[in-house]
Write an enzyme that holds these catalytic residues in place. Structure first.
Site, PDB file in Angstrom:
ATOM      1  N   LEU A  68       1.001  -1.225  -0.009  1.00  0.00           N
ATOM      2  CA  LEU A  68      -0.159   0.028  -0.042  1.00  0.00           C
ATOM      3  C   LEU A  68       0.755   1.266   0.045  1.00  0.00           C
ATOM      4  CD1 LEU A  68      -2.519  -1.436   2.623  1.00  0.00           C
ATOM      5  CD2 LEU A  68      -3.060  -1.135   0.109  1.00  0.00           C
ATOM      6  N   PRO A  69       0.229   2.332  -0.292  1.00  0.00           N
ATOM      7  CA  PRO A  69       1.025   3.597  -0.702  1.00  0.00           C
ATOM      8  C   PRO A  69       1.654   4.098   0.740  1.00  0.00           C
ATOM      9  CG  PRO A  69      -1.015   3.771  -1.628  1.00  0.00           C
ATOM     10  CD  PRO A  69      -1.051   2.636  -1.004  1.00  0.00           C
ATOM     11  N   THR A  99       6.322   0.840   3.027  1.00  0.00           N
ATOM     12  CA  THR A  99       7.098   1.418   3.957  1.00  0.00           C
ATOM     13  C   THR A  99       6.129   2.176   4.687  1.00  0.00           C
ATOM     14  OG1 THR A  99       8.611   1.663   2.112  1.00  0.00           O
ATOM     15  CG2 THR A  99       8.866   3.010   3.806  1.00  0.00           C
ATOM     16  N   LYS A 174      14.815  -0.116   5.779  1.00  0.00           N
ATOM     17  CA  LYS A 174      14.322   0.441   4.558  1.00  0.00           C
ATOM     18  C   LYS A 174      14.173   1.837   4.628  1.00  0.00           C
ATOM     19  CE  LYS A 174      12.159   1.095   0.703  1.00  0.00           C
ATOM     20  NZ  LYS A 174      10.942   0.978   0.541  1.00  0.00           N
TER      21      LYS A 174
END
Length: 293
Positions: A68-69, A99, A174
């Protein structure tokens, strides 16, 4: 993969669609897919992906991937009235490839644990081309047992899989990976600008960097393939998404008492790019904000 009978995948965007396709083709398991846009589901249908709602996926799948965004959207979908938490089952494994902020990830993990389910973070790195090729790098945060269970599935779309530590550790790695990348792209953009204004061909400068101590993945990919030719397409990794990831890094820096002045400098350029209408363009477009020709 014997313990999983059916896989769910929620979020079929720029990265999610090729990841889901590799998962469906290589795992040999039935895959249920969900997205607000029907187009990727139509493209994935010939590869064995069946359209379903997020509730159906949670009710029918032992392992569910999210792509997902943002972490905010992950949290919203999880906590909705008929969302992921409402439909979570004991023994279920939810794998967040998005992220997301570290604190949100850890809070969600506790909430899923209360339902008997396990939530782990597994953000992905590298490009859309790597997602297509199944050569992503995935950084996983969670218990060793969860890592061992999900690794065979992740290996269908990644060739570098790292267990970074307990829940949230994958997000830390990340987020910091992206922070360093963004700072490097700013440095390359500044080098290009200074070289051009000094009468030296930027191509000579950046190509020479590949033979010296300034060589890097960012140079060879973002520098030579985007900054030099001015190639900043939409539907790549846009400024909007990059700034979101950078803000996660700045929040983490604040929480840990680190000034992170280099990252704050990147934020200045991202803000300028957004102000100039570049929000949907591949984020190395900041090189043209730094040095408008």
């Amino acid at each position: 993969m014997a313990e999983f009978q059916r896989v769910g995948f929620i979020g079929l965007g720029v990265m999610g669609e090729p990841i889901c396709r590799n998962l469906a083709v290589k795992s040999g398991l039935p895959v249920l897919g969900c997205d607000t846009d029907p187009a990727p589901l139509l493209r994935l249908a010939p590869h064995g992906v069946t359209a379903a709602t997020s509730a159906q996926i949670m009710q029918q799948c032992e392992v569910v991937f999210l792509s997902l965004p943002s972490g905010e959207i992950v949290a919203q979908l999880s906590r909705a009235a008929d969302g992921l938490l409402a439909n979570a089952r004991a023994g279920q494994l939810i794998v967040d490839l998005s992220t997301s902020p570290v604190d949100v990830t850890r809070e969600l993990a506790r909430e899923f644990e209360a339902k008997g389910a396990t939530f782990i973070d597994a953000p992905v790195a590298r490009t859309r081309a790597a997602a297509e090729a199944g050569t992503l790098s995935v950084m996983i945060g969670g218990a060793e047992s969860s890592f061992a269970a999900v690794k065979p599935l992740v290996s269908t779309f990644a060739n570098e899989i790292t267990h970074c530590g307990p829940i949230g550790s994958g997000q830390v790695v990340k987020i910091l990976n992206n922070m360093v990348l963004f700072e490097t792209v700013v440095a390359l953009s500044e080098a290009r600008a200074i070289a051009r204004r000094s009468g030296v061909d930027p191509q000579v400068v950046l190509e020479t960097f590949t033979r010296g101590s300034a060589d890097s993945f960012a140079l060879r990919n973002h520098g030579l393939k985007a900054i030099l030719p001015g190639n900043f397409p939409e539907k790549a990794f846009p400024v909007d998404y990059a700034r979101k990831d950078l803000r996660y890094a700045l929040a983490l820096a604040e929480q840990t008492g680190v000034q992170a002045l280099g990252a704050r400098n990147v934020d200045v350029w991202f803000d300028a790019a957004l102000a100039q209408g570049h929000g949907n363009r591949y984020f190395p477009v900041i090189s043209r904000v730094i040095d408008a020709e």
